[in-house]
Design a protein around this motif. Structure first.
Motif, PDB file in Angstrom:
ATOM      1  N   ASN A 140      11.615  31.564  19.069  1.00  0.00           N
ATOM      2  CA  ASN A 140      10.340  31.181  19.332  1.00  0.00           C
ATOM      3  C   ASN A 140      10.019  29.738  19.860  1.00  0.00           C
ATOM      4  O   ASN A 140      10.995  29.126  20.372  1.00  0.00           O
ATOM      5  CB  ASN A 140       9.498  31.227  17.958  1.00  0.00           C
ATOM      6  N   HIS A 141       8.578  29.365  20.115  1.00  0.00           N
ATOM      7  CA  HIS A 141       8.259  28.237  20.711  1.00  0.00           C
ATOM      8  C   HIS A 141       8.153  27.210  19.449  1.00  0.00           C
ATOM      9  O   HIS A 141       7.342  26.179  19.771  1.00  0.00           O
ATOM     10  CB  HIS A 141       6.929  28.467  21.505  1.00  0.00           C
ATOM     11  N   LYS A 142       8.598  27.323  18.362  1.00  0.00           N
ATOM     12  CA  LYS A 142       8.346  26.340  17.403  1.00  0.00           C
ATOM     13  C   LYS A 142       9.309  25.421  17.156  1.00  0.00           C
ATOM     14  O   LYS A 142      10.560  25.475  17.556  1.00  0.00           O
ATOM     15  CB  LYS A 142       8.000  27.201  16.037  1.00  0.00           C
ATOM     16  N   GLU A 177       0.086  36.049  23.136  1.00  0.00           N
ATOM     17  CA  GLU A 177       1.162  36.980  23.040  1.00  0.00           C
ATOM     18  C   GLU A 177       1.570  36.987  24.571  1.00  0.00           C
ATOM     19  O   GLU A 177       0.936  37.122  25.299  1.00  0.00           O
ATOM     20  CB  GLU A 177       0.467  38.511  22.987  1.00  0.00           C
ATOM     21  N   HIS A 178       2.899  36.960  24.798  1.00  0.00           N
ATOM     22  CA  HIS A 178       3.434  36.981  26.007  1.00  0.00           C
ATOM     23  C   HIS A 178       4.872  37.484  25.819  1.00  0.00           C
ATOM     24  O   HIS A 178       5.293  37.959  24.803  1.00  0.00           O
ATOM     25  CB  HIS A 178       3.734  35.565  26.433  1.00  0.00           C
ATOM     26  N   ASP A 179       5.515  38.110  26.802  1.00  0.00           N
ATOM     27  CA  ASP A 179       6.729  38.715  26.874  1.00  0.00           C
ATOM     28  C   ASP A 179       7.790  37.630  26.649  1.00  0.00           C
ATOM     29  O   ASP A 179       8.336  36.929  27.629  1.00  0.00           O
ATOM     30  CB  ASP A 179       6.872  39.434  28.182  1.00  0.00           C
ATOM     31  N   HIS A 180       8.090  37.264  25.234  1.00  0.00           N
ATOM     32  CA  HIS A 180       9.001  36.200  24.788  1.00  0.00           C
ATOM     33  C   HIS A 180      10.452  36.382  25.368  1.00  0.00           C
ATOM     34  O   HIS A 180      11.094  35.410  25.512  1.00  0.00           O
ATOM     35  CB  HIS A 180       8.838  35.886  23.475  1.00  0.00           C
ATOM     36  N   GLN A 181      10.749  37.713  25.427  1.00  0.00           N
ATOM     37  CA  GLN A 181      12.077  38.167  25.838  1.00  0.00           C
ATOM     38  C   GLN A 181      12.606  37.448  27.243  1.00  0.00           C
ATOM     39  O   GLN A 181      13.403  36.911  27.427  1.00  0.00           O
ATOM     40  CB  GLN A 181      12.299  39.562  25.975  1.00  0.00           C
ATOM     41  N   LYS A 182      11.225  37.295  28.161  1.00  0.00           N
ATOM     42  CA  LYS A 182      11.387  36.810  29.272  1.00  0.00           C
ATOM     43  C   LYS A 182      11.829  35.350  29.135  1.00  0.00           C
ATOM     44  O   LYS A 182      12.627  34.689  29.932  1.00  0.00           O
ATOM     45  CB  LYS A 182      10.229  37.188  30.040  1.00  0.00           C
ATOM     46  N   CYS A 183      10.970  34.521  28.435  1.00  0.00           N
ATOM     47  CA  CYS A 183      11.038  33.119  27.912  1.00  0.00           C
ATOM     48  C   CYS A 183      12.494  32.962  27.705  1.00  0.00           C
ATOM     49  O   CYS A 183      13.531  32.169  28.111  1.00  0.00           O
ATOM     50  CB  CYS A 183      10.409  32.731  26.934  1.00  0.00           C
ATOM     51  N   VAL A 184      13.255  33.723  26.662  1.00  0.00           N
ATOM     52  CA  VAL A 184      14.731  33.542  26.219  1.00  0.00           C
ATOM     53  C   VAL A 184      15.590  33.878  27.396  1.00  0.00           C
ATOM     54  O   VAL A 184      16.568  32.923  27.486  1.00  0.00           O
ATOM     55  CB  VAL A 184      14.875  34.732  25.100  1.00  0.00           C
TER      56      VAL A 184
END
Ligand SMILES: [Zn+2]
Ligand SMILES: [Zn+2]
Ligand SMILES: [Zn+2]
Ligand SMILES: [Zn+2]
Lengths: 160, 160
Positions: A47-49, A8-15
């Motif tokens: 996502n990272h897929k 789990e990670h703060d995916h909103q940050k990635c985006v």
DNA sequence: GCGCTGATGTTGTTTTATAAGATGATGAGG
DNA sequence: CCTCATCATCTTATAAAACAACATCAGCGC
């Protein structure tokens, strides 16, 4: 067959990071990150897929009623040209680039279970490769290094 | 855009060698190198260029009137499974393997001018890659390393 | 002969990607 | 304001690549 998602990670940050970089980069280069292109990039970053073109098309349709294959493929062409995404040759799929701000060569680790893709710079591999190409007197224009297997997360049994 | 062919060589030797190895290998493994499979392998070995499935189909038809896509794809599946050919992911094309007698990982150098493909074992690259994968805790099942660019022959201006 | 297996034949469909020509938006130059 | 060029988009077809499903056949052991 384990199904898993990456830690789990703060995916909103990635985006946010990816989109911000993209906006800055396009501005700097004087190219247009139009609405459609922005939407497609955002969809890729959901996502990272690895994601397929026609899958993107389906996801784009609700946002863009008239979306057709050409709509998606043109956006993908643009994003690839700007180095904002990578095409995964062995999957006919696409993935957001995590380091589009600097030019780079990358290695893609593709998990056959969770379909997440990890991008790595792998300097040592690239150095060995440069050496090999020199020996072969081969002038490289592009490199596709795609490794299929099982990622860390999917290999680790869920915590007891 | 230069058009070139690799240094002249006794290509019949390449073909004979590849077919002989294939026959021995299949015999040893108890699998059938049937007529169709043999024909497709021979067609692939007509030269050292990457060849597409439907191109093979066209070339197979004169030999095998009823040939359909499935005919070719099934033969290709078999040949790949036996390690007698490689699939080039970034081209949707195929190339004869030059070292099918021993298991190996390879690097493919694909010339954008002459379309010839050079297969290299590149031990150092593979070592660096293994190391990188270890660091990433990624268990590889298959590796596609495909470099596109200009080969030695096409880079060398024809002798003055 | 019978039944198993692997290979092939046959038909149709799905998935992936591009071609080509019309239309629309934007901005520079007159 | 008009014109033209440019880039992006829309729209309609079609091409290219791959596979699914089911029928048939050939070889082999019994
Ligand atoms: Zn994330
Ligand atoms: Zn990248
Ligand atoms: Zn090989
Ligand atoms: Zn060449």
């Amino acid at each position: 067959m384990p199904i898993s998602t990456h830690a789990e990670h703060d995916h909103q940050k990635c985006v946010n990071h990816a989109l911000t970089i993209a906006e800055h980069l396009c501005l700097k280069r004087g190219v247009q990150l139009t609405l459609i292109r922005h939407q497609v990039l955002a969809l890729i970053w959901e996502n990272h897929k690895a994601v397929k073109a026609y899958e993107l098309l389906e996801r784009l349709k609700p946002l863009k009623n008239a979306a057709k294959p050409a709509t998606v493929y043109r956006a993908l062409d643009f994003l690839i040209a700007q180095g904002l995404i990578h095409r995964i040759e062995s999957l006919n799929a696409f993935i957001g680039c995590r380091c589009s701000e600097h030019q780079h060569e990358q290695l893609l680790l593709i998990c056959k279970y969770c379909h997440e893709v990890e991008e790595r710079t792998a300097t040592n591999v690239m150095l060995a490769l440069s050496d090999e190409l020199k020996q072969a007197s081969f002038v490289a224009h592009s490199k596709a290094i795609e490794i299929h297997g099982i990622c860390r997360t999917c290999a680790t049994p869920p915590k007891a």
